[in-house]
Design an enzyme around this catalytic site. Structure first.
Site, PDB file in Angstrom:
ATOM      1  CE  LYS A 135      -8.854  -1.927   3.721  1.00  0.00           C
ATOM      2  NZ  LYS A 135      -8.674  -3.469   3.284  1.00  0.00           N
ATOM      3  CD1 TRP A 182      -2.146  -1.966   1.707  1.00  0.00           C
ATOM      4  CD2 TRP A 182      -3.011  -1.135  -0.147  1.00  0.00           C
ATOM      5  NE1 TRP A 182      -3.053  -2.870   1.086  1.00  0.00           N
ATOM      6  CE2 TRP A 182      -3.821  -2.566  -0.061  1.00  0.00           C
ATOM      7  CE3 TRP A 182      -3.234  -0.391  -1.358  1.00  0.00           C
ATOM      8  CZ2 TRP A 182      -4.561  -2.533  -0.887  1.00  0.00           C
ATOM      9  CZ3 TRP A 182      -4.164  -0.727  -2.085  1.00  0.00           C
ATOM     10  CH2 TRP A 182      -5.249  -1.898  -1.960  1.00  0.00           C
ATOM     11  CG  ASP A 232      -3.361   4.147   4.069  1.00  0.00           C
ATOM     12  OD1 ASP A 232      -4.575   3.786   4.409  1.00  0.00           O
ATOM     13  OD2 ASP A 232      -3.196   3.429   2.969  1.00  0.00           O
TER      14      ASP A 232
END
Lengths: 361, 361
Positions: free
Chosen positions: A197, A102, A173
């Site tokens: 999530k 990511w 993030d």
């Protein structure tokens, strides 16, 4: 029917009571005779929903007034571009930590707009992955910001401390870790998290940004990629993803009812501890991650006998344990354990894994 | 409890049976023990949902194979930038029709990337708004595309024919009119529509684009703003807005069950005809739009005695007729009548208006 425990990395399992509340209210929200889906985003009922949502998030994470809270569309992938587009200002460089896939995607996107300085990266030693030390790195005033991924969902690695970055704004993030621990917001310049999530379902992304971090943008920046536009319009410059926003509010209410983010943190640690103990105490399973860097949200593991992976996944599914396939880029197995995964699900997984190991040793 | 008829311009009223189906399936989709919200976007169940959705849309609008169908986030406002970013290629100019506020916003955004040629614009004569004739305009090979807004929701004006643009790709914002009439897709280069009017709830935007229209982009174009990325990844480059996508599928099934877009067209014409007849036959009300250019979806109107507007809106609300306030930029009243508005709602509105006029003449 047996309970299904869904260990997908996101979209992911949601608390049953939250889903039930959404179900109950779907056709008629609070006696209005209307679904939230049907409400104008400028209507007073939806305004109340969005104001309450922001209020609860500010309360749960103790967000100070000089931080804006935005509810945007486009997912974390849009943030990969929006962060450099809006935070660079007159600077040309940004510092990044390469901790996994990511952060790599974020770096690659940032490279369209900035000189990306990779200050540290993940290391592999004897087959075990280690996060780099991200303190005492050469961060300078030339860097517009310092970017890192709090939790890497694919490799299952997480930073358990905040780096010192001096005056350089820290950007994180937190898509997979928001609400899973208390945050010292004033240590950050910007935090973002897409919802699928810990915050509900896919379609809305939360951005928390300190007011002085938002800089003038280049002319080529699309209107929708300008934080200032969303700040000036309370995230309603255009029609926002109203239903995902509403559902996020239900999730926040639930977290609050559970006791807030400290309780969430205890639960996340407790749930994953159970699983890591099994991996460490059983030769049949391995964790590829150094103990200090393990995630409290995503637990990847491998079997000593990889040939049994198919049987493992199939039998797990029959037991109601789904979504355990590792990310297609790394293989193996992965259990993602977000806020919505009850402890009973983890207990059942651990028992299943013990039995499977016994039967196949 | 009385039925609520919601005339908001979007998010807007949805068919009750579609909401009820979503409600029924919310906690457990087709016996999977999971909500659609919880499904991984790469899971076989969600893959089936998205493939079916695309298939049904292709069937309803007779979309040929050389057109891609994308399901994106970011709303129509993102398309204002994505269209020039992806369609300009080596060209510098694009042709636009200025028919109202939505086309104006599209033009302003396009001006960041292209020389915008405004070939025609809306006109006002004696207080009545007229659309320009958009045939026989000076469209040339220098124009990368020809852009117009099929239906302007704020002013309530709609083009009831397709302009001839030769080899220059025709681009149409059909956010408020998609599925309200059959389309000759091959006449278009690109069509887009965000969902919150005729396609479900806010959070997903459909783009239908002919394969040869998508050109190489500038380096500064964010990944999420590149059509080619979404084409290559079946709109799953990142986690798409899965629930809004699923709900869009339910809407399409409903349209199909009603008999398809021809039936929708008849219904739209019938519903608005009733209202326009009232406006034309009653001195108490006025339509500010020339008859030939009136929308089959948004019907703005004014009262001969503007001082009664507040009473009109209040009494309408008491009768279960809500969302009738005109757009804040134009004032007056507006009834938006999308696919989800039943004929009974329009009938009730017309009766209410007749009574209100009688009582206040």
């Amino acid at each position: 029917m047996q309970n299904i425990y869904n260990f997908s990395a996101g979209p992911a399992m949601l608390p049953k009571v939250v889903l039930q509340q959404a179900q109950e209210e779907l056709c008629d929200w609070h006696g209005t005779g209307m679904s939230v889906m049907e409400m104008s985003h400028r209507d007073k009922d939806f305004t109340a929903i969005r104001e309450k949502t922001e209020h609860t998030l500010r309360e749960l994470l103790a967000i100070p007034k000089h931080y804006h809270v935005l509810f945007l569309s486009g997912g974390a992938t849009s943030q990969f571009a929006m962060v450099p587009m809006n935070l660079l200002g007159n600077k040309k460089k940004a510092a990044y930590i390469h901790s996994g896939q990511w952060s790599k995607k974020a770096m690659e996107e940032a490279a369209r707009y900035a000189a990306v300085d990779v200050l540290a990266q993940v290391e592999q030693r004897n087959g075990i992955h280690h996060l780099p030390n991200i303190n005492d790195l050469p961060v300078t005033d030339e860097h517009a910001y310092f970017y890192y991924t709090d939790n890497e969902t694919i490799s299952g690695m997480q930073f358990h401390y905040l780096p010192q970055t001096g005056n350089v704004p820290l950007v994180s993030d937190m898509t997979s870790s928001i609400l899973s621990k208390p945050l010292d917001i004033e240590r950050y310049g910007l935090i973002y998290a897409s919802a699928q999530k810990n915050l509900g379902h896919a379609g809305v992304t939360v951005v928390i940004v300190r007011d002085d971090c938002v800089k003038p943008v280049q002319e080529y920046t699309p209107t929708m990629f300008r934080y200032q536009i969303h700040i000036d319009n309370q995230s309603c410059y255009n029609t926002p993803p109203t239903y995902a926003w509403y559902f996020l509010g239900l999730m926040l209410d639930w977290v609050k009812q559970q006791g807030g983010v400290s309780v969430m943190q205890q639960q996340c640690q407790q749930k994953t501890k159970r699983l890591y103990e099994l991996l460490d105490n059983h030769d049949f399973y391995q964790s590829p991650i150094a103990p200090a860097d393990r995630s409290h949200l995503n637990v990847p593991f491998t079997l000593a006998k990889p040939v049994l992976e198919g049987a493992f996944l199939e039998q797990a599914k029959q037991a109601g344990l789904v979504g355990l396939t590792g990310h297609r880029s790394v293989g193996g197995m992965r259990a993602s354990i977000y806020l919505g995964m009850p402890e009973a699900g983890v207990k059942k997984l651990v028992e299943f894994m013990q039995n499977f190991a016994e039967k196949n040793k």
